[in-house]
Design an enzyme around this catalytic site. Structure first.
Site, PDB file in Angstrom:
ATOM      1  N   ASP A 523       0.863  -1.186   0.000  1.00 26.15           N
ATOM      2  CA  ASP A 523       0.000   0.000   0.000  1.00 26.15           C
ATOM      3  C   ASP A 523       0.900   1.237   0.000  1.00 26.15           C
ATOM      4  O   ASP A 523       1.614   1.493   0.985  1.00 26.15           O
ATOM      5  CB  ASP A 523      -0.881  -0.052   1.262  1.00 26.15           C
ATOM      6  N   HIS A 524       0.849   1.980  -1.078  1.00 22.89           N
ATOM      7  CA  HIS A 524       1.777   3.102  -1.235  1.00 22.89           C
ATOM      8  C   HIS A 524       1.503   4.231  -0.248  1.00 22.89           C
ATOM      9  O   HIS A 524       2.349   5.093  -0.026  1.00 22.89           O
ATOM     10  CB  HIS A 524       1.712   3.631  -2.680  1.00 22.89           C
ATOM     11  N   ARG A 525       0.347   4.238   0.377  1.00 23.16           N
ATOM     12  CA  ARG A 525       0.071   5.276   1.380  1.00 23.16           C
ATOM     13  C   ARG A 525       0.964   5.082   2.605  1.00 23.16           C
ATOM     14  O   ARG A 525       1.204   5.999   3.369  1.00 23.16           O
ATOM     15  CB  ARG A 525      -1.402   5.221   1.810  1.00 23.16           C
TER      16      ARG A 525
END
Ligand code: CAO
Length: 551
Positions: A523-525
């Site tokens: 998850d790039h967040r």
């Protein structure tokens, strides 16, 4: 054609029970013994089955009506006068049998003013070897007399076994799956006050077809999403299904105005548990879940999967172009589909690839397995090594062992690793708890037990909850790489494919090395590309030289 009056059969001592659900409507074709309505007293709910097969001509009851034995329910058009299998007032078919023999049930637990009190299964009529499907209390809980302690279920009905006394639960003497009979010991209470054993509370029979998977499970190839969704997470059931829930859950749902039919049950056979109900309500309150009524009221722009501006799903009459066959999606597919879609849309996910040189590790694995063959020890699997290596990598990169909670990142200090298991019922994702405290051999043995349970449809909700990180291994099948979908609320998932011998340049010459393809979706967040690649490189180092685990 004959017109038959279907009436309420013998429902024991139940009087003036309210109609809480109409399960059929005029024009519906019903089979004999198919449930027509659900009625409920303050103690139990039960479904009233049809005494005949036929087509519903006219309903004679409405929601809220009070009915008794002999009350006319509906008129049924049957195929012929001889079609009637039994008069409507004949003894009630098993599904509506008043298994909850009301307060008349013989006291089983000896009343005691104080000291330990044994709570046993009271008179449950003809029911034998009923399985425990829910534990409603835990050790240390304070319970009132008549409070439900466990739910048991036969193939026909489920019922809650109430406490014969008030007190504090000292010991629970049953486990999920245990088979009980009248007199079986359920729990020991530290007695405060007691009463005669109350009656068990009959719940609606299992309405949905038995689904072997007890908890949410996914059947989608690229992500074990739904199966690892915690049982309390708000999940929405396909509407139109009869909710399978105990009377107490039904009562709470009715009081709160919760559409039970829209909740996905995580209990055995899709039973809606209290946690499911609470999760649904929390989801609606938090705006994460919409009820059917809310969806219907939503503006047209929101109809495309709830995303403003998204076009609705194309409607095509495929039959115009050739022969077709339409098959309903399985329940598991529907559940996993909803979870996959959410995770796909909401998580900005990126997949990072890495090759791990497992030549030495595989040699070691084969060697140990040869030794163990003689001693009869557990078989070491590559999956077990992967679990151990992932734990070490999670410890080094704690962001991978976290979950997003609004604007906060929750770091977990425990290491529960889920793995995808391919089963005849679809993909299940059991969880190896506290993998950091277990040896590779212990992990191998546990994963093999869990995989077997998954294949036998015996995984309980607890077996599939609490995961921090998931491994999806297709290594036994093949493939060179894939992009698994992150299993929210986890932040990363490791995909593994089949190891192959490859020529690897060692600076002087190509060497034949066994290479394992790793595909990490994150998850790039939470995890940026540099961190994800560092994680992958470290994981590959661990697998290339497993001695690093000990460092
Ligand atoms: N490379 C090469 N061979 C591999 C391998 C790999 N990465 N992983 C396993 N193998 C071999 C095993 O050694 C075994 O060989 P032997 O029988 O000669 O010992 C064979 O393949 C079968 O292994 P397996 O995959 O059945 O067993 P496992 O313990 O490695 O895995 C489990 C267990 C539960 C992960 C597996 O059975 C399974 O269900 N995998 C499918 C999971 C899935 O569908 N994932 C996709 C989910 S969508 O993201």
């Amino acid at each position: 054609m004959a017109l038959v009056e279907v009436k309420v059969p013998d429902i024991g001592d139940f009087k003036d029970v309210a109609v809480i659900e109409l399960l059929v409507k005029p024009g519906d074709t019903v089979k004999a013994e198919q449930s027509l309505i659900t009625v409920e007293s303050d103690k139990a709910s039960m479904e009233i089955p049809s005494s005949h097969a036929g087509v519903v001509k006219e309903l004679k009851v409405a929601l809220g009506d009070k009915v008794n034995e002999g009350s006319l329910l509906l008129l049924l058009e049957t195929a012929g006068s001889a079609a009637a299998p039994a008069p409507a007032t004949a003894p009630a078919p098993a599904v509506a049998a008043p298994v909850a023999a009301p307060a008349a049930a013989a006291p089983v637990a000896a009343p005691a003013a104080s000291g330990p009190v044994e709570v046993r299964v009271p008179d449950i009529g003809d029911f034998k070897d009923v399985a425990v499907i829910e534990l409603l209390v835990k050790v240390g809980d304070t319970v009132k007399a008549e409070q439900s302690l466990i739910t048991v279920e036969s193939d026909k009905a489920s019922m809650e076994i109430p406490s014969s006394a008030a007190g504090v639960v000292k010991e629970i003497k049953v486990a999920l799956g245990d088979k009980l009979n009248q007199g079986s010991l359920v729990a020991i209470l530290e007695g405060v006050a007691s009463s005669a054993a109350p009656a068990p509370v009959a719940a609606a029979p299992a309405a949905a077809p038995a689904v072997a998977a007890a908890a949410p499970a996914t059947a989608v190839a690229t992500a074990p999403v739904a199966s690892a969704v915690p049982a309390h997470e708000p999940t929405v059931a396909p509407s139109g299904k009869l909710p399978h829930a105990s009377p107490s859950i039904r009562k709470i749902a009715r009081e709160l105005g919760v559409p039970l039919a829209e909740i996905l049950g995580s209990g055995p056979k899709g039973r809606i548990t209290q946690a499911d109900l609470q999760g649904f309500v929390k989801g609606v309150m938090a705006g994460q879940v919409k009820t059917a009524a809310q969806k219907a009221a939503a503006p047209a722009a929101e109809q495309g999967g709830g995303i403003p501006g998204l076009l609705p799903w194309p409607k095509v009459d495929f039959a115009k172009f050739g022969e077709i066959e339409t098959v309903a999606l399985s329940r598991i597919k529907k559940i996993s589909g909803a979870n996959l879609a959410r995770n796909w849309v909401m998580i900005p996910a990126v997949t990072y690839h890495e090759d791990a040189d497992i030549t030495d590790l595989e040699d070691f694995r084969v060697l140990v397995n040869k030794e163990n063959e003689k001693s009869g020890g557990a078989k070491l699997t590559m999956l077990a090594f992967l679990v151990k290596a992932c734990v070490k990598a999670l410890q080094k990169f704690p962001e991978f062992n976290s979950s997003l909670d609004g604007d906060n990142l929750v770091y977990k200090k425990y290491f529960h690793i889920a793995f995808a298991a391919d089963t005849p019922n679809g993909l299940m994702v059991p969880v190896i708890k506290d993998a950091d405290k277990k040896s590779v051999i212990e992990i191998a043995a546990e994963s093999s037990v869990l995989a077997k349970k998954a294949r036998d449809g015996k995984l309980g909700p607890a077996d599939m909850q609490g995961a921090c990180f998931t491994i999806s291994s297709l290594g036994g099948i093949g493939g060179t790489g894939f992009a698994p979908i992150v299993n929210a609320p986890e932040v990363a998932i490791l995909g593994v494919n089949k190891s192959v011998m490859k020529p690897v340049w060692d600076g002087k010459a190509f060497q034949p090395r066994l290479v394992l393809p790793l595909s990490l979706t994150a998850d790039h967040r939470v995890i940026d590309g540099a961190l994800a690649t560092r994680f992958n490189v470290y994981l590959a180092q661990l697998l290339a030289d497993f001695r690093r685990i000990a460092l």
